[in-house]
Scaffold this active site. Structure first.
Site, PDB file in Angstrom:
ATOM      1  N   LYS A 175      73.015 -34.839 -75.542  1.00  0.00           N
ATOM      2  CA  LYS A 175      71.779 -35.486 -75.070  1.00  0.00           C
ATOM      3  C   LYS A 175      72.170 -36.582 -74.082  1.00  0.00           C
ATOM      4  CE  LYS A 175      67.523 -37.665 -76.808  1.00  0.00           C
ATOM      5  NZ  LYS A 175      66.764 -38.133 -77.981  1.00  0.00           N
TER       6      LYS A 175
ATOM      7  N   SER B  57      61.923 -36.351 -78.396  1.00  0.00           N
ATOM      8  CA  SER B  57      62.487 -36.492 -77.089  1.00  0.00           C
ATOM      9  C   SER B  57      63.715 -35.615 -76.830  1.00  0.00           C
ATOM     10  CB  SER B  57      62.889 -37.952 -76.860  1.00  0.00           C
ATOM     11  OG  SER B  57      63.932 -38.334 -77.731  1.00  0.00           O
TER      12      SER B  57
ATOM     13  N   SER C  46      62.611 -37.512 -83.015  1.00  0.00           N
ATOM     14  CA  SER C  46      63.108 -36.828 -81.821  1.00  0.00           C
ATOM     15  C   SER C  46      64.197 -35.788 -82.025  1.00  0.00           C
ATOM     16  CB  SER C  46      63.610 -37.846 -80.807  1.00  0.00           C
ATOM     17  OG  SER C  46      62.521 -38.352 -80.104  1.00  0.00           O
TER      18      SER C  46
HETATM   19  N1  GLN Z   1      57.833 -39.308 -80.345  1.00  0.00           N
HETATM   20  C1  GLN Z   1      58.288 -40.575 -80.798  1.00  0.00           C
HETATM   21  C2  GLN Z   1      58.119 -41.608 -79.718  1.00  0.00           C
HETATM   22  O1  GLN Z   1      57.624 -41.273 -78.698  1.00  0.00           O
HETATM   23  C3  GLN Z   1      59.702 -40.487 -81.277  1.00  0.00           C
HETATM   24  C4  GLN Z   1      60.705 -40.615 -80.207  1.00  0.00           C
HETATM   25  C5  GLN Z   1      62.122 -40.613 -80.731  1.00  0.00           C
HETATM   26  O2  GLN Z   1      62.382 -40.324 -81.891  1.00  0.00           O
HETATM   27  N2  GLN Z   1      63.051 -40.999 -79.870  1.00  0.00           N
HETATM   28  O3  GLN Z   1      58.449 -42.730 -79.862  1.00  0.00           O
END
Ligand code: GLN
Length: 484
Positions: free
Chosen positions: A78, A155, A179
């Site tokens: 990532k 994400s 995410s």
């Molecule tokens: N969807 C969540 C957010 O937008 C989680 C994002 C994440 O875990 N990095 O914050």
């Protein structure tokens, strides 16, 4: 041999040891898949040459019997993990020319175990999002898409899409509010967010430091166990990393689950729960029961406050963490005659819309006068959410919930984009886990009526990743989910 990129990591390791193919052949096969699947936009930066050099080293190590635990396994990383001499963007314009002079602890653990890096995977900008649509480098396409292009989730959308489309054998992800688990669910992969403190955060671009955790996304539960084993461990470069021995996670795969107590939180069962989600949740309960697990109803009374709590605390920490991007020390620099307008122009053009929204929310909830009303209240609520889990775990070993209330949706979906809250609501089952610092895994459980994968989530007690792998491997075996 048929397509060697379709093998799991454990199958690949056996084949490499057996000299069925070499690490170089394997790496070339993945690089060729990447070439053919550019339209998915899963990678931001590819590093084929570096990968082939590493593969050559792996081949030498196999030849001389010096092979390490992950020798020759091609991974995608990532693009939130700093990788030495390889561009690390966090999918943001503000870091699109940043080449770190150092390696994150998690990626350096993987390298030390012999893994090969194919490139850096796309994500939501600074990991803020649940659909991979906030990336400066454009959205990622879910490989399960048929007529309409679907989001891979976020994400870690690039990570999940790359694993599902066999553009790497496994990938790293990070999880601040879901995410790893949600994109894994959307793409039919398995992913685990370990206990907070299990993996070092050193060298991971920070989003919300008290919630961020690294973890793997892979094809199956065993592969996740193998990757987490390498990624996890104490690190004195991260003061929140825990000095607790990492058990041999693979030993938990296939272990008998009879007598294991599985909690079902009653607050998660709502009237408007999606029919498919409900069906597979029920099916999972029955499958676990058949293996002798004991099902218990548990209560997590503060569940309804989890989303608002998360969406106060995560932006608060993000606004503070992102203050460092000023265009002076590294990354993109906007025009400016004076220091002030240099800062303003850098941040105005360097950050995307969602990131700016979070900075605004975060700055607001931390500001004098609003701090007590929002930030402090959210901190108190966070403790109550943690206490809920600890009470529930007096009666059970694991908690079983869906991962996401929906399946993958179309890129550009008007409902999701018209109001950011609609997107935030999808995190309903995942954020409490981060607020409580607990480990949780998502595994694919079946296809919804629309033909798209659905995930189930197993939540464990702190540092009980092993128990999660134990139950997840049983459920995986019984669910017979078919990967792409
Ligand atoms: N969807 C969540 C957010 O937008 C989680 C994002 C994440 O875990 N990095 O914050």
């Amino acid at each position: 041999m048929s397509d060697i990129t379709k093998l799991t990591i454990h199958e690949t390791l056996a084949a490499l040891k057996n000299k069925d193919f070499s690490a170089s052949e394997l790496t070339r096969a993945y690089l060729s898949n990447m070439e053919k699947s550019k339209h998915l936009n899963a990678y931001i930066t590819e590093c084929g040459e570096y990968a082939l050099e590493q593969a050559q080293e792996s081949d030498d190590n196999y030849l001389h019997g010096n092979n390490r635990k992950l020798e020759g396994i091609p991974l995608g990383i990532k693009d939130l993990f700093c990788t030495k001499n390889i561009r690390t963007t966090a999918a943001s314009h503000i870091l699109d020319n940043f080449i770190p002079p150092y390696e994150s602890t998690v990626t350096s653990n993987l390298l030390n175990d012999g893994a090969i890096f194919l490139g850096k995977l796309n994500l939501d900008e600074f990991a803020m999002g649940g659909s991979n649509e906030t990336s400066y480098f454009g959205p990622v396409i879910n490989p399960w898409s048929k007529n309409v292009e679907l989001v891979p989730g976020g994400s870690s959308g690039g990570s999940a899409a790359a694993v599902a489309a066999h553009l790497c054998a496994g990938a790293t992800g990070t999880d601040t509010g879901g995410s790893i688990r949600q994109p894994a669910a959307f793409c039919g992969c398995t992913g685990i967010k370990p206990t907070y403190g299990r993996c070092s955060r050193y060298g991971i671009v920070a989003f919300a430091s008290s919630l961020d955790q690294a973890g793997p996304i892979a094809q199956d539960v065993r592969d996740c166990a193998i990757l987490l084993q390498s990624m996890a461990g104490f690190d004195n470069k991260d003061s929140t990393s825990c000095d607790i021995a990492v058990p041999d996670y693979e030993k938990f795969i296939g272990k008998d689950i009879s007598g294991l107590k599985i909690g079902i939180p009653k607050e998660y069962r709502s009237e408007d729960l999606n029919e498919d989600v409900n069906k597979y949740w029920q099916m999972s309960v029955e499958l676990l029961q058949k293996r002798g697990a004991v099902i218990k109803e548990v209560s997590l009374p503060h569940t309804k406050y989890a989303l608002p709590t998360y969406y106060v605390l995560a932006p608060a920490e993000a606004s503070s963490n992102l203050a460092r991007y000023d265009g002076i020390r590294y990354g993109y620099r906007g025009e400016g005659e004076h220091l002030d307008n240099l800062y303003i122009n850098t941040r105005t053009t360097g950050f995307g819309k969602e990131v700016k929204r979070r900075i605004m929310i975060g700055t607001y909830v931390l500001s004098a006068g609003y701090y007590d009303a929002y930030y402090l209240k959210a901190q108190k609520m966070r403790r109550l959410i943690y206490n809920d889990f600890m009470d529930a775990f007096k009666d059970c070993d694991l908690i079983l919930t869906p991962t996401s209330p929906i399946t993958a949706f179309p890129i550009g979906d008007a409902h999701m984009l018209s109001n950011p809250i609609n997107m935030y609501l999808n995190d309903i089952y995942t954020v409490s886990v981060n607020l409580a610092g607990l480990p949780a895994l998502s595994l694919p459980i079946g296809l919804a009526q629309n033909g798209l994968p659905l995930g189930m989530q197993l939540i464990g007690k702190p540092f009980a990743e092993g128990t999660i792998f134990q139950a997840a491997s049983a459920l995986e075996e019984d669910a017979h989910f078919e990967r792409i």
